[in-house]
Enzyme design. Structure first.
Site, short mmCIF file in Angstrom:
data_model
loop_
_atom_site.label_atom_id
_atom_site.label_comp_id
_atom_site.label_asym_id
_atom_site.label_seq_id
_atom_site.Cartn_x
_atom_site.Cartn_y
_atom_site.Cartn_z
N ASP A 191 1.65 15.60 22.34
CA ASP A 191 1.93 16.66 21.38
C ASP A 191 2.15 16.02 19.99
OD1 ASP A 191 3.18 18.59 19.78
OD2 ASP A 191 4.29 19.46 21.46
N HIS B 275 -12.36 1.98 2.46
CA HIS B 275 -12.37 3.36 2.96
C HIS B 275 -13.68 4.07 2.62
CE1 HIS B 275 -10.90 7.22 4.21
NE2 HIS B 275 -11.10 7.73 3.00
N GLU C 269 -11.28 10.92 10.68
CA GLU C 269 -11.29 10.27 9.37
C GLU C 269 -11.89 8.87 9.43
OE1 GLU C 269 -7.45 10.08 7.44
OE2 GLU C 269 -8.29 9.18 5.62
N LYS D 47 1.91 9.07 5.68
CA LYS D 47 0.65 9.68 6.17
C LYS D 47 -0.24 8.59 6.74
CE LYS D 47 -3.78 11.24 5.81
NZ LYS D 47 -5.01 10.45 5.91
C1 HMG Z 1 -11.90 -1.00 6.06
C2 HMG Z 1 -11.39 -2.41 6.17
C3 HMG Z 1 -10.96 -2.66 7.62
C4 HMG Z 1 -12.49 -3.39 5.81
O1 HMG Z 1 -11.93 -4.66 5.72
P1 HMG Z 1 -12.77 -5.98 5.57
O2 HMG Z 1 -11.85 -7.01 5.05
O3 HMG Z 1 -14.02 -5.70 4.83
O4 HMG Z 1 -13.09 -6.24 7.07
P2 HMG Z 1 -13.74 -7.50 7.75
O5 HMG Z 1 -15.21 -7.35 7.70
O6 HMG Z 1 -13.12 -8.78 7.25
O7 HMG Z 1 -13.25 -7.27 9.25
C5 HMG Z 1 -11.91 -7.50 9.66
C6 HMG Z 1 -11.68 -6.70 10.92
O8 HMG Z 1 -11.54 -5.30 10.57
C7 HMG Z 1 -12.18 -4.52 11.57
N1 HMG Z 1 -13.33 -3.82 10.98
C8 HMG Z 1 -13.90 -4.05 9.78
N2 HMG Z 1 -14.92 -3.19 9.56
C9 HMG Z 1 -15.01 -2.43 10.66
C10 HMG Z 1 -15.87 -1.36 11.02
N3 HMG Z 1 -16.82 -0.91 10.22
N4 HMG Z 1 -15.68 -0.78 12.21
C11 HMG Z 1 -14.69 -1.22 13.04
N5 HMG Z 1 -13.86 -2.22 12.75
C12 HMG Z 1 -14.01 -2.82 11.57
C13 HMG Z 1 -12.62 -5.46 12.67
O9 HMG Z 1 -11.59 -5.59 13.62
C14 HMG Z 1 -12.81 -6.74 11.90
O10 HMG Z 1 -12.71 -7.87 12.73
P3 HMG Z 1 -14.06 -8.47 13.44
O11 HMG Z 1 -14.63 -7.36 14.29
O12 HMG Z 1 -14.99 -8.84 12.31
O13 HMG Z 1 -13.57 -9.62 14.23
C15 HMG Z 1 -10.18 -2.70 5.22
O14 HMG Z 1 -10.62 -2.52 3.91
C16 HMG Z 1 -8.99 -1.83 5.48
O15 HMG Z 1 -8.26 -2.03 6.45
N6 HMG Z 1 -8.73 -0.85 4.59
C17 HMG Z 1 -7.68 0.13 4.76
C18 HMG Z 1 -8.32 1.45 5.09
C19 HMG Z 1 -7.34 2.53 5.45
O16 HMG Z 1 -6.14 2.38 5.39
N7 HMG Z 1 -7.86 3.66 5.86
C20 HMG Z 1 -7.08 4.81 6.22
C21 HMG Z 1 -7.54 5.99 5.44
S1 HMG Z 1 -6.86 6.01 3.81
C22 HMG Z 1 -5.41 6.95 4.05
O17 HMG Z 1 -5.49 8.03 4.54
C23 HMG Z 1 -4.02 6.38 3.96
C24 HMG Z 1 -3.46 5.80 2.71
C25 HMG Z 1 -4.25 4.63 2.29
O18 HMG Z 1 -3.41 6.71 1.66
C26 HMG Z 1 -2.06 5.38 3.12
C27 HMG Z 1 -1.24 4.77 2.04
O19 HMG Z 1 -1.42 5.15 0.87
O20 HMG Z 1 -0.33 3.94 2.38
N1 NDP Z 2 9.65 21.59 20.61
C1 NDP Z 2 8.69 21.03 21.37
O1 NDP Z 2 8.28 19.91 21.10
C2 NDP Z 2 8.15 21.78 22.53
C3 NDP Z 2 7.08 21.26 23.22
N2 NDP Z 2 6.60 21.88 24.34
C4 NDP Z 2 5.48 21.38 25.13
O2 NDP Z 2 6.04 20.91 26.37
C5 NDP Z 2 5.11 20.06 27.02
C6 NDP Z 2 5.81 18.84 27.56
O3 NDP Z 2 6.88 19.22 28.37
P1 NDP Z 2 7.15 18.44 29.73
O4 NDP Z 2 8.48 18.87 30.18
O5 NDP Z 2 6.90 16.99 29.55
O6 NDP Z 2 5.97 18.96 30.63
P2 NDP Z 2 5.93 19.64 32.04
O7 NDP Z 2 6.49 21.00 32.02
O8 NDP Z 2 4.54 19.48 32.51
O9 NDP Z 2 6.94 18.76 32.92
C7 NDP Z 2 6.65 17.50 33.34
C8 NDP Z 2 6.18 17.54 34.78
O10 NDP Z 2 5.71 16.26 35.16
C9 NDP Z 2 6.05 16.07 36.50
N3 NDP Z 2 6.19 14.64 36.74
C10 NDP Z 2 5.40 13.91 37.56
N4 NDP Z 2 5.73 12.62 37.50
C11 NDP Z 2 6.76 12.50 36.66
C12 NDP Z 2 7.51 11.40 36.16
N5 NDP Z 2 7.29 10.15 36.56
N6 NDP Z 2 8.46 11.64 35.25
C13 NDP Z 2 8.72 12.88 34.79
N7 NDP Z 2 8.03 13.96 35.22
C14 NDP Z 2 7.06 13.78 36.14
C15 NDP Z 2 7.34 16.82 36.73
O11 NDP Z 2 7.23 17.30 38.01
P3 NDP Z 2 8.47 17.71 38.90
O12 NDP Z 2 8.88 19.05 38.40
O13 NDP Z 2 7.93 17.71 40.26
O14 NDP Z 2 9.54 16.68 38.69
C16 NDP Z 2 7.29 17.93 35.69
O15 NDP Z 2 6.89 19.12 36.30
C17 NDP Z 2 4.07 19.71 25.99
O16 NDP Z 2 2.91 20.46 26.27
C18 NDP Z 2 4.70 20.19 24.68
O17 NDP Z 2 3.68 20.51 23.76
C19 NDP Z 2 7.19 23.00 24.83
C20 NDP Z 2 8.25 23.56 24.17
C21 NDP Z 2 8.78 23.03 22.94
#
Ligand code: HMG
Ligand code: NDP
Length: 426
Positions: free
Chosen positions: A282, A380, A81, A266
Site C-alpha cells: 500500500d 534524467h 518515470e 519525492k
Molecule cells: C541516469 C544516471 C544513472 C546516469 O549516470 P551515468 O554516470 O551516466 O551512468 P554510467 O553509465 O556511469 O552507469 C553507472 C551505473 O548506473 C546504472 N545505469 C546507467 N545508465 C543506465 C540505464 N540506461 N539503464 C539502467 N541502468 C543504468 C548502471 O547500474 C550503471 O552501472 P553498469 O551497468 O554500467 O555497471 C545518473 O545520471 C543518475 O543517477 N541521475 C539521477 C537521476 C534521477 O535521480 N532520476 C530520478 C528522477 S528525477 C526526480 O524525480 C527526483 C529529483 C531529482 O527531483 C529529486 C531531488 O531533487 O532530490
Molecule cells: N490506513 C490504512 O493504511 C489502511 C489500510 N488498509 C488496507 O489493509 C490491507 C492490509 O491489511 P492486513 O491486515 O495486512 O491484511 P489482511 O486483512 O489480508 O490480513 C493479513 C492476513 O494474512 C494472514 N497471514 C498469513 N500469514 C501471516 C503471517 N506470517 N503474519 C501475519 N499474517 C499472516 C492472516 O491470516 P490469519 O487471519 O489466518 O492469521 C491475515 O488474515 C491493505 O490492503 C491496506 O491497503 C485498510 C484499512 C486502512
C-alpha cells in the site's frame, strides 16, 4: 451522457464496458484496448477493487547492485518515470565497495488509536486504562485470536492526552501497539480495535469518537546506512571530497527549506513507491507515514541525512516508518507481487522493509550527486528522450533513432521531437 450509473457495480465487466461505450464515454477502439489488456484473472481483479473495467499495465524493471546486510539482492520496481531505476542501480553501485547498506530494525509494531472524548477527569481516565492493562491484553487476544496464534498481537498500551487549540485536554487517545507479524496489518489492527473499544469506553464512561490504525507508525522504524569513499565519488572536474561536502550541504539545506525538502523526499519516494507497487504493498500508507515522520519536529524536513566521517567517507542514513507486508492485502493475490518476492528472495516482511529503505537511500544519493555536480537533466533527460519520442509518435526502430537525435540537441521538447520524427520519415 451521465455518470449517474446506479448499480453499475452489480454488472459484469463486459456489461460495464458496454454501458460506458453506449453512454459515449469510451470509443470502440478504446474499448477494445481495455478488453485486450488482462493478466489478472477476472475474479481476482473484480474482487480487489470496485467497478472494475480493466487492468492498467506499467513497466516492471529491476534495480541492480544492491548489497543489504551483506546479501546481494535484485530489486523489482514498477514505475512509469524514466531514470528512476537507472539512478537506483547507479547509487547502489557506489555503495558496494564499502559493503552496501546496513540496516537496523529496533521494533515492528503497528499503532491503533481509540479516541475518546467527553470525559470528566482525563487524568483519572488515563489511570483507569493503566489499571485495566491486563484486561485489555485479554480483550485483544479474543478480538484477534489468529494473530496471537502466529505469536503476534498486542505489544503495549499507551494512553495519550490530546489538547485542543486552546490548550485544554479534549481527548484521551489510547494507542494499542500490535505485532502484526508479516502482514502490513491495517485490517488486523482495525479488527482488534473494534473488538476492544466498546469495553474500554464502558470502563471510562466517555464517548468513543472512532478507532482506526494510525499511519504514523513510529513503532515500525527502519534505518538503512551506507558509506561511499571520497575516492569513488570524483566526477568530471569535481573531486570526491567536494562532491561529498556538497551532498552534505544539500541535505542540510533540505532540513531548512520545506520547498526543497518536498522535492528531496519525492526523490526518495521515487524508489520506495516503485518497490511497494512491485510487491503489492500500500503506497498511500507508507507515503502518509514517511511524510508525517519527516515533519515530526514541527517543520517538514529532509527524510535522509548525509554527513562526512573522519575516514574521508560520505555517510548516508535514512530512517522511515516502513510497515510493509509480505502476506495479506493484495500481496497474496497478485501473481506478479509473489514473483517479485521471489526475485527479492524474501524471508519476511522485515526483509522487504530493509530493502525498501535502502532503495530510498540509493535513489536519494544518485539524485543529489547529479544535482550538486552536473545537474539532473543530462542523466534524467537522456533517459526521458525515449518517452518523448513515443509521445511524438515514434514507433519501432524510430524510438531509439529519435531519442538519440534528441540527446544531441541543446534542448528537448515535443515540438522538436515531432520535427525530428518528420525528418526521420522523409
Ligand atoms: C541516469 C544516471 C544513472 C546516469 O549516470 P551515468 O554516470 O551516466 O551512468 P554510467 O553509465 O556511469 O552507469 C553507472 C551505473 O548506473 C546504472 N545505469 C546507467 N545508465 C543506465 C540505464 N540506461 N539503464 C539502467 N541502468 C543504468 C548502471 O547500474 C550503471 O552501472 P553498469 O551497468 O554500467 O555497471 C545518473 O545520471 C543518475 O543517477 N541521475 C539521477 C537521476 C534521477 O535521480 N532520476 C530520478 C528522477 S528525477 C526526480 O524525480 C527526483 C529529483 C531529482 O527531483 C529529486 C531531488 O531533487 O532530490
Ligand atoms: N490506513 C490504512 O493504511 C489502511 C489500510 N488498509 C488496507 O489493509 C490491507 C492490509 O491489511 P492486513 O491486515 O495486512 O491484511 P489482511 O486483512 O489480508 O490480513 C493479513 C492476513 O494474512 C494472514 N497471514 C498469513 N500469514 C501471516 C503471517 N506470517 N503474519 C501475519 N499474517 C499472516 C492472516 O491470516 P490469519 O487471519 O489466518 O492469521 C491475515 O488474515 C491493505 O490492503 C491496506 O491497503 C485498510 C484499512 C486502512
Amino acid at each position: 451522457m451521465t455518470s449517474n450509473l446506479s448499480k453499475f457495480y452489480k454488472k459484469t465487466r463486459a456489461e460495464r464496458l458496454a454501458q460506458l461505450h453506449d453512454e459515449g464515454f469510451l470509443s470502440s477502439d478504446s474499448l477494445e484496448l481495455i478488453k485486450a489488456n488482462t493478466i489478472l484473472e477476472e475474479t481476482v481483479a473484480n474482487s480487489l477493487i470496485e467497478n472494475q473495467i480493466g487492468q492498467f499495465p506499467l513497466p516492471m524493471g529491476v534495480a541492480l547492485n544492491f548489497i543489504v546486510d551483506g546479501k546481494d539482492i535484485v530489486v523489482p520496481m514498477v514505475v512509469e518515470e524514466p531514470s528512476v531505476i537507472a539512478a537506483c542501480s547507479n547509487g547502489a553501485k557506489f555503495m558496494r565497495p564499502l559493503g552496501g547498506f546496513e540496516t537496523t530494525v529496533k521494533e515492528r509494531g503497528l499503532i491503533g488509536q481509540i479516541i475518546i472524548s467527553d470525559l470528566e477527569d482525563f487524568e483519572q481516565a488515563k489511570s483507569t486504562i493503566l489499571s485495566h492493562e491486563h484486561d485489555i491484553f485479554e480483550l485483544a487476544k479474543e478480538a484477534h485470536p489468529s494473530i496471537v496464534a502466529r505469536s503476534g498481537g498486542l505489544l503495549s498500551i499507551e494512553p495519550r492526552l490530546i489538547k485542543n487549540e486552546s490548550g485544554d485536554i479534549e481527548f484521551l487517545t489510547i494507542h494499542l501497539v500490535v505485532d502484526v507479524k508479516d502482514a502490513m496489518g491495517a485490517n488486523i489492527v482495525n479488527t482488534l480495535l473494534e473488538g476492544t473499544k466498546n469495553q474500554i469506553n464502558e470502563w471510562l464512561g466517555g464517548n468513543c469518537l472512532m478507532s482506526i490504525l494510525s499511519n504514523y507508525n513510529d513503532h515500525s522504524l527502519v534505518t538503512s546506512e551506507c558509506r561511499v569513499s571520497f575516492d569513488d565519488l570524483a566526477t568530471g572536474d569535481m573531486d570526491g571530497k567536494t562532491i561529498a561536502q556538497r551532498i552534505a550541504a544539500a541535505t542540510r539545506y533540505a532540513k531548512l527549506d520545506p520547498y526543497r525538502a518536498a522535492t528531496h523526499n519525492k526523490g526518495i519516494m521515487n524508489g520506495i513507491d516503485s518497490v511497494l507497487i512491485a510487491t503489492g504493498n500500500d503506497t498511500r500508507a507508507v507515503a502518509a507515514g514517511a511524510h508525517a515522520y519527516a515533519a515530526r519536529t514541527g517543520s517538514y524536513q529532509s527524510m535522509s541525512n548525509w554527513t562526512i566521517n573522519d575516514d574521508n567517507e560520505l555517510v548516508g542514513e535514512l530512517t522511515l516508518p516502513m510497515p510493509v507486508g509480505s502476506v495479506g492485502g493484495a500481496i497474496s493475490v497478485l501473481p506478479l507481487a509473489k514473483i517479485n518476492q521471489e526475485l527479492l528472495q524474501l524471508d519476511s516482511a522485515i526483509d522487504l522493509a530493509k530493502a525498501v529503505v535502502s532503495v530510498g537511500l540509493a535513489q536519494n544519493f544518485s539524485a543529489l550527486k547529479a544535482l550538486v555536480s552536473e545537474g539532473i537533466q543530462r542523466g534524467h533527460m537522456s533517459l526521458h528522450a525515449k518517452s518523448l519520442a513515443i509521445h511524438a509518435g515514434a514507433i519501432g526502430d524510430e524510438i531509439d533513432d529519435l531519442a538519440n537525435r534528441l540527446k544531441n540537441e541543446k534542448q528537448m521538447n515535443s515540438k522538436l521531437a515531432t520535427e525530428l520524427l518528420l525528418k526521420i520519415r522523409s
